[in-house]
Design a protein around this motif. Structure first.
Motif, PDB file in Angstrom:
ATOM      1  N   HIS A  18       0.837  -1.202   0.000  1.00 55.52           N
ATOM      2  CA  HIS A  18       0.000   0.000   0.000  1.00 55.52           C
ATOM      3  C   HIS A  18       0.872   1.252   0.000  1.00 55.52           C
ATOM      4  N   GLY A  19       1.988   1.204   0.738  1.00 55.86           N
ATOM      5  CA  GLY A  19       2.939   2.319   0.693  1.00 55.86           C
ATOM      6  C   GLY A  19       3.517   2.512  -0.692  1.00 55.86           C
ATOM      7  N   PHE A  20       3.832   1.396  -1.381  1.00 58.76           N
ATOM      8  CA  PHE A  20       4.343   1.495  -2.749  1.00 58.76           C
ATOM      9  C   PHE A  20       3.295   2.127  -3.664  1.00 58.76           C
ATOM     10  N   ILE A  21       2.039   1.746  -3.456  1.00 58.19           N
ATOM     11  CA  ILE A  21       0.955   2.279  -4.287  1.00 58.19           C
ATOM     12  C   ILE A  21       0.852   3.789  -4.111  1.00 58.19           C
ATOM     13  N   LEU A  22       0.897   4.258  -2.861  1.00 54.94           N
ATOM     14  CA  LEU A  22       0.809   5.689  -2.608  1.00 54.94           C
ATOM     15  C   LEU A  22       1.978   6.429  -3.241  1.00 54.94           C
ATOM     16  N   SER A  23       3.181   5.860  -3.125  1.00 53.45           N
ATOM     17  CA  SER A  23       4.362   6.492  -3.714  1.00 53.45           C
ATOM     18  C   SER A  23       4.257   6.562  -5.233  1.00 53.45           C
ATOM     19  N   GLU A  24       3.786   5.474  -5.840  1.00 54.79           N
ATOM     20  CA  GLU A  24       3.668   5.448  -7.296  1.00 54.79           C
ATOM     21  C   GLU A  24       2.584   6.404  -7.776  1.00 54.79           C
ATOM     22  N   LYS A  25       1.483   6.487  -7.061  1.00 50.65           N
ATOM     23  CA  LYS A  25       0.431   7.429  -7.429  1.00 50.65           C
ATOM     24  C   LYS A  25       0.947   8.865  -7.345  1.00 50.65           C
ATOM     25  N   LYS A  26       1.761   9.145  -6.340  1.00 48.32           N
ATOM     26  CA  LYS A  26       2.352  10.479  -6.214  1.00 48.32           C
ATOM     27  C   LYS A  26       3.277  10.780  -7.384  1.00 48.32           C
ATOM     28  N   ARG A  27       4.079   9.753  -7.778  1.00 45.81           N
ATOM     29  CA  ARG A  27       4.982   9.947  -8.913  1.00 45.81           C
ATOM     30  C   ARG A  27       4.202  10.182 -10.202  1.00 45.81           C
ATOM     31  N   LEU A  28       3.152   9.392 -10.405  1.00 44.61           N
ATOM     32  CA  LEU A  28       2.344   9.540 -11.612  1.00 44.61           C
ATOM     33  C   LEU A  28       1.634  10.892 -11.649  1.00 44.61           C
ATOM     34  N   GLN A  29       1.212  11.362 -10.476  1.00 43.93           N
ATOM     35  CA  GLN A  29       0.583  12.683 -10.427  1.00 43.93           C
ATOM     36  C   GLN A  29       1.593  13.770 -10.783  1.00 43.93           C
ATOM     37  N   SER A  30       2.840  13.622 -10.285  1.00 48.14           N
ATOM     38  CA  SER A  30       3.895  14.575 -10.635  1.00 48.14           C
ATOM     39  C   SER A  30       4.166  14.559 -12.136  1.00 48.14           C
ATOM     40  N   PHE A  31       4.180  13.363 -12.711  1.00 47.45           N
ATOM     41  CA  PHE A  31       4.384  13.207 -14.150  1.00 47.45           C
ATOM     42  C   PHE A  31       3.269  13.916 -14.928  1.00 47.45           C
ATOM     43  N   TYR A  32       2.036  13.684 -14.506  1.00 49.06           N
ATOM     44  CA  TYR A  32       0.882  14.299 -15.171  1.00 49.06           C
ATOM     45  C   TYR A  32       0.917  15.820 -15.014  1.00 49.06           C
ATOM     46  N   ASP A  33       1.247  16.302 -13.814  1.00 49.05           N
ATOM     47  CA  ASP A  33       1.304  17.746 -13.578  1.00 49.05           C
ATOM     48  C   ASP A  33       2.390  18.406 -14.429  1.00 49.05           C
ATOM     49  N   LEU A  34       3.537  17.738 -14.542  1.00 48.14           N
ATOM     50  CA  LEU A  34       4.616  18.302 -15.360  1.00 48.14           C
ATOM     51  C   LEU A  34       4.199  18.367 -16.819  1.00 48.14           C
ATOM     52  N   ARG A  35       3.538  17.342 -17.296  1.00 47.23           N
ATOM     53  CA  ARG A  35       3.078  17.361 -18.689  1.00 47.23           C
ATOM     54  C   ARG A  35       2.109  18.519 -18.930  1.00 47.23           C
ATOM     55  N   LEU A  36       1.186  18.728 -18.009  1.00 45.00           N
ATOM     56  CA  LEU A  36       0.251  19.844 -18.151  1.00 45.00           C
ATOM     57  C   LEU A  36       0.982  21.181 -18.108  1.00 45.00           C
ATOM     58  N   GLU A  37       1.950  21.288 -17.190  1.00 51.46           N
ATOM     59  CA  GLU A  37       2.723  22.527 -17.054  1.00 51.46           C
ATOM     60  C   GLU A  37       3.491  22.846 -18.331  1.00 51.46           C
TER      61      GLU A  37
END
Length: 402
Positions: free
Chosen positions: A252-271
């Protein structure tokens, strides 16, 4: 210990069992059977005995069979119909009698509840020979499953894997003992996970000794996990759910970390998409691709180190704009080069044209600089596309994206 001492004291040759856990339920799905010599004052792993080519083959086979027979007796009384039993064998020893001895030993326990389809035969890729495929197919006809062992450490026979079509690939994590593994090594392990998916094999990551290795295994498609970090080999079997709560919590900790990374990836793409759309609209009067790149360059300091424009077929319409020191330089020698041979290039062109937005690539090592980078690309119009290579220093400060 002398080989003859072991051979003449088979009473003290016993099986040990190392649990293998699955990713779906976080429970034990099987055990690897390991050989031990347990004397009055010593306990010795028999791994080196089985791997020692100077010991006569018949000695090693006799001890292997003694370990397996005792293990299957325990397996037959386990009352667990869905457990798999992983058995290591040297392919050359199997071939000595065309594999019959091993098969008949397995079949002799069928009436006791250990079916052949509960057996996973592990063969190290360093032992794979060109003439073993017919034996593998023979075993498979009885339901025996095949695992290619130590793929991550001795991968000199990868061309044999597709021919054998193993159900499981065991990837050795021994060389990845910390989060300091180089990008190239990590990419090799990742590529093995892609290979497994392509040939329809499950991935078993073995020799997991740290939380980082477990996270890497989970992130790279590992369906099964094994190693001292989870459970050491023991002389008996344990509760299938012994680590269920612990594994569930860690994953579950890995899932939270990966979701955070994917959100950062998505935010950077939008930026980046927003930033470039604004700049392109501002400088769209610059019709010449080189002039457009020069206009963009001053706005990309600290973010990008290379930019260029290609058409829909991958032909470069502009020079490279390259950051050298404190200035941007045009490199006209790159004009008219074709990049359609690059993986996913044409697919990404279609994605950009259909979505009308920019896309951000996976992490990769740049051929010229050797740095780990990503490329942002976006459509200028229906036929022209801008490619921006983002600097490693910029990505490094973006959490989870380097």
């Amino acid at each position: 210990m002398d080989a003859l001492d072991i051979l003449t004291d088979l009473e003290h040759v016993v099986p040990y069992f190392q649990p293998i856990f699955n990713a779906e339920e976080h429970k034990i799905m099987g055990y690897e059977i390991l050989g031990r010599y347990v004397g009055k004052n010593e306990e010795i792993s028999l791994g080196s005995f089985f791997d020692d080519d100077t010991i006569p083959e018949e000695y090693r086979i006799e001890v292997e069979n003694a370990v397996l027979s005792k293990a299957l007796e325990i397996a037959s009384s386990a009352c667990e119909e869905d457990l798999l039993w992983f058995v290591n064998r040297d392919a050359a020893l199997l071939m000595m009698d065309d594999g019959e001895g091993f098969l008949q030993l397995i079949l002799s326990y069928q009436d006791k509840g250990v079916r052949p389809d509960h057996i996973v035969l592990e063969i190290s890729d360093r032992h794979v020979q060109s003439h073993i495929e017919h034996l593998i197919n023979y075993y498979k006809s009885y339901g025996i499953k095949i695992a290619m062992d130590k793929v991550g450490s001795e991968s000199s026979y990868l061309n044999r894997i597709a021919g054998i079509e193993p159900e499981i690939l065991k990837i050795d994590m021994s060389s990845l003992r910390s989060n300091n593994g180089g990008p190239a090594y990590l990419d090799v392990l990742h590529s093995l996970s892609i290979l497994a998916r392509k040939i329809g094999a499950a991935i078993l990551f073995e020799n997991i000794e740290t939380p980082y290795q477990l996270q890497f295994a989970w992130k790279n498609g590992g369906r099964f996990y094994q190693g001292f970090y989870l459970k050491r080999p023991d002389h008996g079997l344990v509760d299938k759910e012994i680590l269920k709560d612990k594994l569930k919590g860690e994953i579950h900790g890995f899932i939270l970390s990966e979701k955070k990374r994917l959100q950062s990836f998505y935010d950077l793409r939008l930026e980046l998409n927003s930033r470039f759309q604004e700049l392109i609209s501002k400088y769209k009067k610059e019709q010449n691709p080189s002039e457009l790149l020069m206009a963009l360059g001053d706005r990309m300091d600290g973010i990008a180190f290379r930019m260029y424009v290609c058409d829909e077929d991958g032909f470069q319409l502009s020079p490279n704009l390259y950051k050298a020191g404190n200035e941007w330089l045009l490199q006209p020698e790159y004009e008219n080069k074709n990049w359609s041979w690059r993986p996913y290039f044409l697919e990404n062109i279609i994605r950009m044209r259909g979505g009308k937005k920019g896309i951000l690539s996976d992490r990769y090592s740049d051929i010229e600089t050797g740095e780990v980078i990503r490329t942002f690309s976006l459509p200028l119009n229906e036929k022209e596309f801008l490619f921006v290579d983002l600097s490693a220093s910029f990505l490094h400060v973006r959490e989870g994206l380097f």
